[in-house]
Design an enzyme around this catalytic site. Structure first.
Site, mmCIF file in Angstrom:
data_model
loop_
_atom_site.group_PDB
_atom_site.id
_atom_site.type_symbol
_atom_site.label_atom_id
_atom_site.label_comp_id
_atom_site.label_asym_id
_atom_site.label_seq_id
_atom_site.Cartn_x
_atom_site.Cartn_y
_atom_site.Cartn_z
ATOM 1 N N HIS A 160 -0.314 0.231 -9.796
ATOM 2 C CA HIS A 160 -1.108 -0.455 -8.929
ATOM 3 C C HIS A 160 -1.926 -1.599 -9.915
ATOM 4 O O HIS A 160 -3.214 -1.730 -9.850
ATOM 5 C CB HIS A 160 -2.178 0.336 -8.126
ATOM 6 C CG HIS A 160 -2.692 -0.330 -7.024
ATOM 7 N ND1 HIS A 160 -3.469 0.368 -6.081
ATOM 8 C CD2 HIS A 160 -2.525 -1.912 -6.579
ATOM 9 C CE1 HIS A 160 -3.456 -0.627 -5.003
ATOM 10 N NE2 HIS A 160 -3.093 -1.772 -5.260
ATOM 11 N N ARG A 168 0.931 -1.052 0.210
ATOM 12 C CA ARG A 168 0.105 -0.131 -0.161
ATOM 13 C C ARG A 168 0.863 1.111 -0.004
ATOM 14 O O ARG A 168 2.060 1.246 0.632
ATOM 15 C CB ARG A 168 -0.982 0.031 1.261
ATOM 16 C CG ARG A 168 -2.072 -0.923 1.268
ATOM 17 C CD ARG A 168 -3.198 -0.578 0.048
ATOM 18 N NE ARG A 168 -4.057 -1.463 0.015
ATOM 19 C CZ ARG A 168 -4.182 -2.457 -0.754
ATOM 20 N NH1 ARG A 168 -3.282 -2.905 -1.391
ATOM 21 N NH2 ARG A 168 -5.358 -3.365 -0.847
#
Length: 309
Positions: free
Chosen positions: A272, A224
């Site tokens: 991502h 993250r």
């Protein structure tokens, strides 16, 4: 009992069709269409708009359609004391492992630097490194970290891992807790972050940690964006303490065009997309939890609230 899908990308209809393909009689709604909010008992979410979950008075389950759940905890308006589930999926873990392996091999064989040299018109061989030359350290040995560690061992890497609790993985040196972290870092030449994002792990990839790595270490963050202190990474790259970084996650996504990561030659970026939940693989466990909710049975992959994952 109805399900609502809440996410901010273009995949709502994809997930809706995947659920109905396996269970045509289901009541499944997009949160963007008119729907009976009082009938919603299960919300299937991914990075939903904050506050969106507060509109369902009879909601009984919040189900993440991915491995992460940090975005749910960040929503202060989300209903409290409801169970939260996440995805644990072999395909998700395998995809992540393959991505990280690709980034590592690109670094060892200088493919990132050769691409820069190509654009600049520079013909210059660079000494490559071998798998046997490097020790890879994995921060986080959950399902994703365990899969990566096992694959790296198969490829002949020296592998070690760090976690908050004791793990046993064949061929992997495992370190535990705060005391183990120091010993883990000082011999880690390629550091891969696969930690859950919690209050304890937010900002863990910072200058203090980087300085405990050997000079020339390479850092990969596929967990993250909140794990990384951006300015600390740039400083450690510019001073030469770190040789480079591979990033797939960011504080803000899409990454703003003015962010310095875009033009930093020592940073490899991907948007991502290292590992994405596949509907065909994930939908069965979503439906299993739907059935378990109906029959008041224990849920699969339920989040431990105290841990945050």
């Amino acid at each position: 009992m109805a399900i609502v899908i809440i996410r901010q990308d273009d995949k709502i209809e994809l997930w809706k069709k995947a659920l109905l393909a396996q269970r045509p009689e289901l009541e499944v709604y997009s949160y963007l269409e008119d729907h009976p909010k009082e009938k919603i008992k299960m919300a299937l979410v991914w990075k939903h708009p904050k506050g969106a979950l507060a509109h369902y008075p009879n909601l009984e389950l919040i189900a993440s359609s991915g491995a992460g759940v940090d975005f749910i905890f960040e929503d202060g308006a989300a209903p409290k004391n409801l169970p939260i589930t996440r995805v644990v999926d072999d395909m998700l873990a395998k995809d992540m492992s393959e991505h990280v392996l690709a980034v590592i091999l690109s670094h060892l064989k200088n493919l990132d630097q050769y691409k820069i040299n190509q654009i600049k018109g520079i013909w210059q061989p660079i000494q490559y490194r071998r798998i046997s030359d490097f020790r890879v350290g994995i921060l986080g040995l959950g399902a994703l970290g365990r899969e990566l560690a096992t694959d790296l061992v198969k490829y002949g890497f020296k592998v070690q891992g760090w976690a908050s609790s004791k793990k046993d993985i064949a061929g992997v040196d495992c370190f535990v807790g705060d005391n183990g972290l120091i010993d883990f870092l000082k011999t880690t030449q390629i550091a891969v972050c696969l930690l859950p994002l919690t209050q304890e792990t937010t900002g863990i990839l910072n200058k203090e940690l980087f300085l405990k790595l050997p000079k020339g270490a390479f850092v990969i963050n596929v967990a993250r964006g909140g794990h990384l202190v951006d300015e600390d990474l740039i400083e450690m790259l510019d001073t030469g303490h770190l040789s480079g970084a591979g990033l797939d996650v960011y504080h803000e996504e899409p990454l703003p065009k003015e962010h310095p990561f875009w033009k930093h030659e020592k940073i490899q970026m991907t948007p991502h997309y290292a590992s994405v939940s596949d509907t065909g693989s994930v939908v069965p466990q979503i439906l299993e939890n739907y059935d378990r909710l109906l029959t008041k049975r224990d849920l699969l992959n339920e989040v431990v609230m105290e841990k945050g994952y």
